[in-house]
Design a protein around this motif. Structure first.
Motif, PDB file in Angstrom:
ATOM      1  N   ARG A 111      12.551   0.097 137.119  1.00 28.45           N
ATOM      2  CA  ARG A 111      12.353   1.232 138.006  1.00 28.45           C
ATOM      3  C   ARG A 111      13.538   1.358 138.963  1.00 28.45           C
ATOM      4  O   ARG A 111      14.187   0.353 139.309  1.00 28.45           O
ATOM      5  N   PRO A 112      13.854   2.573 139.425  1.00 28.51           N
ATOM      6  CA  PRO A 112      14.967   2.751 140.357  1.00 28.51           C
ATOM      7  C   PRO A 112      14.808   1.967 141.659  1.00 28.51           C
ATOM      8  O   PRO A 112      15.796   1.531 142.250  1.00 28.51           O
ATOM      9  N   ASP A 113      13.557   1.769 142.101  1.00 24.34           N
ATOM     10  CA  ASP A 113      13.344   1.062 143.355  1.00 24.34           C
ATOM     11  C   ASP A 113      13.352  -0.454 143.184  1.00 24.34           C
ATOM     12  O   ASP A 113      13.225  -1.197 144.160  1.00 24.34           O
ATOM     13  N   GLY A 114      13.471  -0.932 141.939  1.00 27.77           N
ATOM     14  CA  GLY A 114      13.572  -2.372 141.704  1.00 27.77           C
ATOM     15  C   GLY A 114      12.244  -3.094 141.602  1.00 27.77           C
ATOM     16  O   GLY A 114      12.206  -4.254 141.180  1.00 27.77           O
ATOM     17  N   THR A 115      11.149  -2.457 141.981  1.00 33.24           N
ATOM     18  CA  THR A 115       9.873  -3.157 141.944  1.00 33.24           C
ATOM     19  C   THR A 115       9.348  -3.273 140.517  1.00 33.24           C
ATOM     20  O   THR A 115       9.484  -2.365 139.710  1.00 33.24           O
ATOM     21  N   ARG A 116       8.758  -4.416 140.232  1.00 27.08           N
ATOM     22  CA  ARG A 116       8.224  -4.654 138.893  1.00 27.08           C
ATOM     23  C   ARG A 116       6.703  -4.745 138.868  1.00 27.08           C
ATOM     24  O   ARG A 116       6.119  -4.958 137.802  1.00 27.08           O
ATOM     25  N   ASN A 117       6.058  -4.581 139.999  1.00 25.53           N
ATOM     26  CA  ASN A 117       4.600  -4.681 140.001  1.00 25.53           C
ATOM     27  C   ASN A 117       3.949  -3.710 139.016  1.00 25.53           C
ATOM     28  O   ASN A 117       3.053  -4.097 138.267  1.00 25.53           O
ATOM     29  N   THR A 252       0.037 -11.930 151.803  1.00 26.30           N
ATOM     30  CA  THR A 252      -0.214 -11.860 150.371  1.00 26.30           C
ATOM     31  C   THR A 252       1.123 -12.063 149.678  1.00 26.30           C
ATOM     32  O   THR A 252       2.173 -11.824 150.273  1.00 26.30           O
ATOM     33  N   VAL A 253       1.103 -12.535 148.449  1.00 28.70           N
ATOM     34  CA  VAL A 253       2.355 -12.747 147.721  1.00 28.70           C
ATOM     35  C   VAL A 253       2.293 -12.034 146.382  1.00 28.70           C
ATOM     36  O   VAL A 253       1.236 -11.914 145.773  1.00 28.70           O
ATOM     37  N   GLY A 254       3.434 -11.542 145.945  1.00 25.21           N
ATOM     38  CA  GLY A 254       3.535 -10.834 144.675  1.00 25.21           C
ATOM     39  C   GLY A 254       4.999 -10.649 144.359  1.00 25.21           C
ATOM     40  O   GLY A 254       5.832 -11.505 144.665  1.00 25.21           O
ATOM     41  N   ASP A 255       5.341  -9.520 143.770  1.00 24.52           N
ATOM     42  CA  ASP A 255       6.731  -9.214 143.475  1.00 24.52           C
ATOM     43  C   ASP A 255       7.523  -9.111 144.781  1.00 24.52           C
ATOM     44  O   ASP A 255       7.117  -8.421 145.721  1.00 24.52           O
ATOM     45  N   MET A 256       8.659  -9.807 144.856  1.00 22.81           N
ATOM     46  CA  MET A 256       9.442  -9.853 146.097  1.00 22.81           C
ATOM     47  C   MET A 256       9.894  -8.473 146.548  1.00 22.81           C
ATOM     48  O   MET A 256      10.114  -8.257 147.745  1.00 22.81           O
ATOM     49  N   SER A 257      10.027  -7.541 145.622  1.00 22.08           N
ATOM     50  CA  SER A 257      10.563  -6.225 145.956  1.00 22.08           C
ATOM     51  C   SER A 257       9.581  -5.355 146.721  1.00 22.08           C
ATOM     52  O   SER A 257       9.990  -4.361 147.324  1.00 22.08           O
TER      53      SER A 257
END
Length: 307
Positions: A111-117, A252-257
């Motif tokens: 994705r353009p914003d870098g997030t992979r969630n 909370t923890v998840g994708d760093m982006s």
């Protein structure tokens, strides 16, 4: 906080006892009703509590389920280290579905914003189909977000892994309906009726170890969209986003982006409990950028097969 006995000698369970008992019942119900259940385990606090409850539910026998983690490739190193250490400690089987493999071979596009969630859905559904899992435990709670508040404890998914709120089943008197057709599966939420505060109070009562990322520590972060993010290979920060050292912790923890930190000086579980009790924002509302994309962001992803 443990059960108390009143002046009349009557046993009175605490609210944590009641929540624990309900979750243990759910785990045992699934074990008796399904053939190939799996527990989603990321090393986040909710999945840690969920695994702790599963261990209690079947002790002294081993947990009769394997674990599954959808790895975005942009996880916090402290959390992955905790995940692997915990799996080894309890002799569990861990399946890892890696988003990076899907990006590398072209099945998914960054994705353009870098997030992979949002990219986790396809690897998750592929893993469920490949291993023929018919029940998938998740740590979702109704207090986290509006779409999750609509979920039943047993949530049916169709042959495409999609969620249809119109197919939700009544769950009167704690009776759960796990019936499903070939190709369908059921998502199971043992922590549905827990709150973030309940989770932390249970962690305190049970003495459960967590990754240090959940407690206040000095870390290099930068500000984006009103959140403190950690720099990483996912693409942050930009030139206009200066990095600074702050005392922060993660709720909370998840994708760093897309997972933000909060300013905090809470270094113990008791400190965290006091901090949460005073908060008026849910953990996802305060720290998850992917849930701020639209009012229906989570519900749209759930309809596509996201957890």
């Amino acid at each position: 906080m443990s059960a108390v006995t009143g002046a009349t000698g009557v046993y009175r369970p605490t609210h944590l006892d009641v929540l624990e008992s309900e979750a243990v019942h759910i785990f045992r119900e699934v074990a008796g009703e399904f053939e190939r259940p799996v527990v989603l385990f990321s090393g986040g606090k909710d999945s840690i509590v969920m695994l702790h409850l599963a261990l209690k539910a079947f002790w002294p026998a081993p947990v009769p389920f394997s674990l599954l983690h959808v790895d975005t490739g942009h996880n916090f190193p402290e959390v992955i280290e905790y995940r692997d250490r915990t799996v080894a400690k309890h002799g569990l089987t861990l399946h890892v579905a890696r988003v990076q493999e899907y990006v590398d071979d072209g099945r998914l596009t960054e994705r353009p914003d870098g997030t992979r969630n949002p990219l986790q859905t396809v690897p998750l559904l592929d893993a469920i189909e490949r291993h023929r899992f018919d029940a998938v435990f998740g740590g979702g709670r109704r207090d986290e977000e509006k779409a999750r508040a609509k979920e039943r404890v047993f949530s049916l998914r169709d042959e495409f892994g999609a969620w249809d709120p119109r197919r939700q089943r009544p769950e009167l008197w704690d009776l759960y309906n796990g019936r499903h057709m070939v190709g369908e599966h059921v998502r199971v939420f043992p922590l549905s009726n827990w709150t973030e505060l309940d989770v932390w109070q249970y962690i305190e009562r049970e003495g459960i170890e967590l990754p240090e990322i959940y407690f206040a520590h000095e870390r290099e972060v930068f500000s984006r969209s009103g959140m403190w993010l950690t720099a990483g290979e996912w693409g942050g920060p930009k030139e206009s986003e200066p990095v600074e050292k702050r005392m922060i912790r993660y709720r909370t923890v998840g994708d760093m982006s897309c997972t933000g930190a909060v300013d905090s000086d809470a270094t113990t579980v008791a400190d965290v409990i006091a901090e949460i009790a005073a908060s008026r924002l849910t953990e996802r509302g305060a720290t998850r950028a992917d849930d701020k994309l639209s009012e229906a962001a989570m519900e749209d992803r759930k309809r596509e097969g996201y957890f």
